[in-house]
Scaffold this motif. Structure first.
Motif, PDB file in Angstrom:
ATOM      1  N   GLU A  56       0.815  -1.197   0.000  1.00  0.00           N
ATOM      2  CA  GLU A  56       0.000   0.000   0.000  1.00  0.00           C
ATOM      3  C   GLU A  56       0.856   1.257   0.000  1.00  0.00           C
ATOM      4  OE1 GLU A  56      -0.597  -2.670   1.652  1.00  0.00           O
ATOM      5  OE2 GLU A  56      -2.688  -3.235   1.341  1.00  0.00           O
ATOM      6  N   GLU A  57       1.951   1.247   0.791  1.00  0.00           N
ATOM      7  CA  GLU A  57       2.838   2.399   0.835  1.00  0.00           C
ATOM      8  C   GLU A  57       3.496   2.636  -0.522  1.00  0.00           C
ATOM      9  OE1 GLU A  57       3.428   4.557   3.190  1.00  0.00           O
ATOM     10  OE2 GLU A  57       2.140   3.652   4.716  1.00  0.00           O
ATOM     11  N   ALA A  58       3.891   1.563  -1.176  1.00  0.00           N
ATOM     12  CA  ALA A  58       4.531   1.691  -2.491  1.00  0.00           C
ATOM     13  C   ALA A  58       3.557   2.252  -3.519  1.00  0.00           C
ATOM     14  CB  ALA A  58       5.065   0.336  -2.936  1.00  0.00           C
ATOM     15  N   GLN A  59       2.313   1.766  -3.506  1.00  0.00           N
ATOM     16  CA  GLN A  59       1.324   2.259  -4.453  1.00  0.00           C
ATOM     17  C   GLN A  59       0.986   3.724  -4.195  1.00  0.00           C
ATOM     18  OE1 GLN A  59       0.203   0.738  -7.189  1.00  0.00           O
ATOM     19  NE2 GLN A  59       1.659  -0.861  -6.671  1.00  0.00           N
ATOM     20  N   ALA A  60       0.921   4.112  -2.934  1.00  0.00           N
ATOM     21  CA  ALA A  60       0.652   5.511  -2.607  1.00  0.00           C
ATOM     22  C   ALA A  60       1.775   6.408  -3.110  1.00  0.00           C
ATOM     23  CB  ALA A  60       0.474   5.666  -1.096  1.00  0.00           C
ATOM     24  N   GLU A  61       3.005   5.936  -3.008  1.00  0.00           N
ATOM     25  CA  GLU A  61       4.145   6.722  -3.506  1.00  0.00           C
ATOM     26  C   GLU A  61       4.096   6.851  -5.021  1.00  0.00           C
ATOM     27  OE1 GLU A  61       9.038   6.777  -3.303  1.00  0.00           O
ATOM     28  OE2 GLU A  61       7.893   5.296  -2.155  1.00  0.00           O
ATOM     29  N   VAL A  62       3.758   5.754  -5.707  1.00  0.00           N
ATOM     30  CA  VAL A  62       3.631   5.803  -7.164  1.00  0.00           C
ATOM     31  C   VAL A  62       2.537   6.781  -7.575  1.00  0.00           C
ATOM     32  CG1 VAL A  62       2.992   4.473  -9.219  1.00  0.00           C
ATOM     33  CG2 VAL A  62       4.537   3.479  -7.525  1.00  0.00           C
ATOM     34  N   LEU A  63       1.390   6.711  -6.899  1.00  0.00           N
ATOM     35  CA  LEU A  63       0.287   7.616  -7.209  1.00  0.00           C
ATOM     36  C   LEU A  63       0.705   9.063  -7.006  1.00  0.00           C
ATOM     37  CD1 LEU A  63      -2.673   8.191  -7.894  1.00  0.00           C
ATOM     38  CD2 LEU A  63      -3.191   7.908  -5.460  1.00  0.00           C
ATOM     39  N   GLY A  64       1.396   9.354  -5.910  1.00  0.00           N
ATOM     40  CA  GLY A  64       1.858  10.717  -5.657  1.00  0.00           C
ATOM     41  C   GLY A  64       2.767  11.219  -6.763  1.00  0.00           C
ATOM     42  N   ASN A  65       3.663  10.359  -7.247  1.00  0.00           N
ATOM     43  CA  ASN A  65       4.563  10.750  -8.332  1.00  0.00           C
ATOM     44  C   ASN A  65       3.790  11.042  -9.614  1.00  0.00           C
ATOM     45  OD1 ASN A  65       6.796  10.464  -6.672  1.00  0.00           O
ATOM     46  ND2 ASN A  65       7.135   8.320  -7.251  1.00  0.00           N
ATOM     47  N   LEU A  66       2.774  10.202  -9.915  1.00  0.00           N
ATOM     48  CA  LEU A  66       1.970  10.412 -11.112  1.00  0.00           C
ATOM     49  C   LEU A  66       1.194  11.727 -11.033  1.00  0.00           C
ATOM     50  CD1 LEU A  66       0.541   6.799 -11.657  1.00  0.00           C
ATOM     51  CD2 LEU A  66       2.256   7.962 -13.054  1.00  0.00           C
ATOM     52  N   THR A 106     -10.914  14.207 -15.510  1.00  0.00           N
ATOM     53  CA  THR A 106     -10.852  15.233 -14.470  1.00  0.00           C
ATOM     54  C   THR A 106      -9.465  15.350 -13.858  1.00  0.00           C
ATOM     55  OG1 THR A 106     -13.170  14.796 -13.947  1.00  0.00           O
ATOM     56  CG2 THR A 106     -11.894  16.036 -12.324  1.00  0.00           C
ATOM     57  N   ILE A 107      -8.907  14.224 -13.475  1.00  0.00           N
ATOM     58  CA  ILE A 107      -7.605  14.250 -12.820  1.00  0.00           C
ATOM     59  C   ILE A 107      -6.485  14.427 -13.843  1.00  0.00           C
ATOM     60  CG2 ILE A 107      -6.015  12.936 -11.349  1.00  0.00           C
ATOM     61  CD1 ILE A 107      -8.369  11.632 -10.062  1.00  0.00           C
ATOM     62  N   GLY A 108      -6.689  13.892 -15.037  1.00  0.00           N
ATOM     63  CA  GLY A 108      -5.676  14.046 -16.071  1.00  0.00           C
ATOM     64  C   GLY A 108      -4.781  12.847 -16.248  1.00  0.00           C
ATOM     65  N   LEU A 109      -5.102  11.740 -15.589  1.00  0.00           N
ATOM     66  CA  LEU A 109      -4.313  10.524 -15.749  1.00  0.00           C
ATOM     67  C   LEU A 109      -5.158   9.318 -15.376  1.00  0.00           C
ATOM     68  CD1 LEU A 109      -3.362   9.502 -12.646  1.00  0.00           C
ATOM     69  CD2 LEU A 109      -1.999  11.560 -12.854  1.00  0.00           C
ATOM     70  N   GLU A 110      -4.741   8.154 -15.832  1.00  0.00           N
ATOM     71  CA  GLU A 110      -5.403   6.897 -15.500  1.00  0.00           C
ATOM     72  C   GLU A 110      -4.795   6.366 -14.211  1.00  0.00           C
ATOM     73  OE1 GLU A 110      -7.716   3.935 -15.022  1.00  0.00           O
ATOM     74  OE2 GLU A 110      -8.050   5.283 -16.727  1.00  0.00           O
ATOM     75  N   ILE A 111      -5.595   6.293 -13.153  1.00  0.00           N
ATOM     76  CA  ILE A 111      -5.072   5.868 -11.854  1.00  0.00           C
ATOM     77  C   ILE A 111      -4.843   4.361 -11.810  1.00  0.00           C
ATOM     78  CG2 ILE A 111      -5.589   5.758  -9.393  1.00  0.00           C
ATOM     79  CD1 ILE A 111      -7.092   8.354  -9.697  1.00  0.00           C
ATOM     80  N   GLY A 112      -5.824   3.609 -12.334  1.00  0.00           N
ATOM     81  CA  GLY A 112      -5.679   2.162 -12.385  1.00  0.00           C
ATOM     82  C   GLY A 112      -5.451   1.551 -11.027  1.00  0.00           C
ATOM     83  N   GLU A 113      -4.481   0.652 -10.974  1.00  0.00           N
ATOM     84  CA  GLU A 113      -4.228  -0.100  -9.743  1.00  0.00           C
ATOM     85  C   GLU A 113      -3.485   0.711  -8.697  1.00  0.00           C
ATOM     86  OE1 GLU A 113      -0.004  -2.123 -11.140  1.00  0.00           O
ATOM     87  OE2 GLU A 113      -1.775  -3.366 -10.829  1.00  0.00           O
ATOM     88  N   HIS A 114      -3.065   1.919  -9.023  1.00  0.00           N
ATOM     89  CA  HIS A 114      -2.264   2.698  -8.087  1.00  0.00           C
ATOM     90  C   HIS A 114      -3.087   3.312  -6.964  1.00  0.00           C
ATOM     91  CE1 HIS A 114       1.056   2.000 -10.706  1.00  0.00           C
ATOM     92  NE2 HIS A 114       0.498   2.652 -11.705  1.00  0.00           N
ATOM     93  N   SER A 115      -4.400   3.251  -7.062  1.00  0.00           N
ATOM     94  CA  SER A 115      -5.231   3.674  -5.941  1.00  0.00           C
ATOM     95  C   SER A 115      -6.522   2.871  -5.959  1.00  0.00           C
ATOM     96  CB  SER A 115      -5.547   5.167  -6.017  1.00  0.00           C
ATOM     97  OG  SER A 115      -6.301   5.544  -4.884  1.00  0.00           O
ATOM     98  N   THR A 116      -6.700   2.058  -4.942  1.00  0.00           N
ATOM     99  CA  THR A 116      -7.947   1.313  -4.755  1.00  0.00           C
ATOM    100  C   THR A 116      -8.447   1.595  -3.350  1.00  0.00           C
ATOM    101  OG1 THR A 116      -6.748  -0.628  -3.962  1.00  0.00           O
ATOM    102  CG2 THR A 116      -7.223  -0.524  -6.323  1.00  0.00           C
ATOM    103  N   THR A 117      -9.731   1.734  -3.208  1.00  0.00           N
ATOM    104  CA  THR A 117     -10.311   1.985  -1.898  1.00  0.00           C
ATOM    105  C   THR A 117     -11.638   1.247  -1.798  1.00  0.00           C
ATOM    106  OG1 THR A 117     -11.163   3.670  -0.382  1.00  0.00           O
ATOM    107  CG2 THR A 117     -11.346   4.125  -2.743  1.00  0.00           C
ATOM    108  N   PRO A 118     -11.952   0.678  -0.635  1.00  0.00           N
ATOM    109  CA  PRO A 118     -13.238  -0.013  -0.457  1.00  0.00           C
ATOM    110  C   PRO A 118     -14.366   0.934  -0.057  1.00  0.00           C
ATOM    111  CG  PRO A 118     -11.910  -0.280   1.503  1.00  0.00           C
ATOM    112  CD  PRO A 118     -11.073   0.509   0.537  1.00  0.00           C
ATOM    113  N   LEU A 119     -14.133   2.246  -0.156  1.00  0.00           N
ATOM    114  CA  LEU A 119     -15.089   3.220   0.357  1.00  0.00           C
ATOM    115  C   LEU A 119     -15.920   3.862  -0.753  1.00  0.00           C
ATOM    116  CD1 LEU A 119     -12.640   4.968   2.799  1.00  0.00           C
ATOM    117  CD2 LEU A 119     -14.535   3.499   3.465  1.00  0.00           C
ATOM    118  N   ASN A 120     -17.179   4.143  -0.430  1.00  0.00           N
ATOM    119  CA  ASN A 120     -18.056   4.908  -1.305  1.00  0.00           C
ATOM    120  C   ASN A 120     -18.750   5.991  -0.496  1.00  0.00           C
ATOM    121  OD1 ASN A 120     -17.837   3.651  -3.968  1.00  0.00           O
ATOM    122  ND2 ASN A 120     -18.665   1.845  -2.953  1.00  0.00           N
ATOM    123  N   MET A 121     -18.903   7.171  -1.105  1.00  0.00           N
ATOM    124  CA  MET A 121     -19.531   8.290  -0.417  1.00  0.00           C
ATOM    125  C   MET A 121     -21.046   8.158  -0.433  1.00  0.00           C
ATOM    126  SD  MET A 121     -17.423  11.668  -1.582  1.00  0.00           S
ATOM    127  CE  MET A 121     -18.512  12.713  -0.630  1.00  0.00           C
TER     128      MET A 121
END
Length: 215
Positions: A56-66, A106-121
């Motif tokens: 999870e930490e690695a994916q969060a770092e990748v997402l931040g870089n993207l 909206t965000i300007g990139l394809e997030i894909g597997e770099h951010s997954t969450t089990p939450l819905n608003m």
């Protein structure tokens, strides 16, 4: 065949005394004492540290870089709060229904597997407008889950008049937060007069709403 015997000092054959094993009751008692002592030591002397999830930490770092590569900047000044700083009545919170946005457009990139969450608003309780110089305080209501695990931390990114909110990546531990809501605060220095848009990334995609900052 004669039996070999080791002579003793006085010439008599020496016999080695037979060792008897401990009684089972003593073995059980020794194990119990060890377990109790070890548990007490762990409880009173161990250092409490947050659990580490390397993937999870690695994916969060990748997402931040993207995100940074596409113009989004981290907003560490924004944070989750336990209680509002002023009474709810003064905040003029109202129930807002978030709008669905296309994540990639909206965000300007394809997030894909770099951010997954089990939450819905479910909804967002927030003021429609604030005055310049005021902090923005809001309350995200999540759709309830069977394991009742909700975040007590959020990740914030900003790009111009847009603010992007990411819940923790991957699984959320049930011990973290049992209420289906998360309150957060964004400091006043982040806002200029005009319209701002806030987004929350959910399991179902991107959800957003508007905020007007007045003079």
């Amino acid at each position: 065949m004669k039996e070999d015997k080791t002579p003793s000092a006085n010439g008599a054959a020496a016999s080695v005394p037979e060792k008897k094993p401990w009684p089972l009751s003593r073995v059980v008692l020794a194990i119990a004492v060890f377990v109790v002592c070890y548990t007490l030591i762990m409880v009173f002397f161990r250092k409490e540290t947050p659990m580490f999830y390397p993937y999870e930490e690695a994916q969060a770092e990748v997402l931040g870089n993207l995100l940074r590569a596409d113009g989004w900047e981290p907003l560490p000044e924004a944070y989750v709060i336990r209680e509002f700083r002023v009474p709810r009545e003064e905040l003029e919170l109202i129930d807002l229904t978030p709008t669905a946005f296309d994540t990639e457009d909206t965000i300007g990139l394809e997030i894909g597997e770099h951010s997954t969450t089990p939450l819905n608003m479910e909804s967002i309780k927030a003021p429609e407008s604030i005055s310049i110089g005021e902090p923005y305080q809001a309350e995200i209501h999540w759709r309830e889950k069977e394991e009742r695990a909700y975040p007590n931390i959020l990740n914030f990114y900003v790009r111009g008049g847009e603010i992007l909110i990411f819940p923790p990546h991957g699984r959320i531990r049930p011990t973290e937060h049992s209420e289906p809501l998360t309150r957060f605060l964004i400091p006043p220095e982040q806002f200029t007069v005009g319209e701002h848009t806030l987004y929350v990334y959910t399991e179902e995609g991107l959800r957003g709403w508007n905020l007007i900052v007045e003079e």
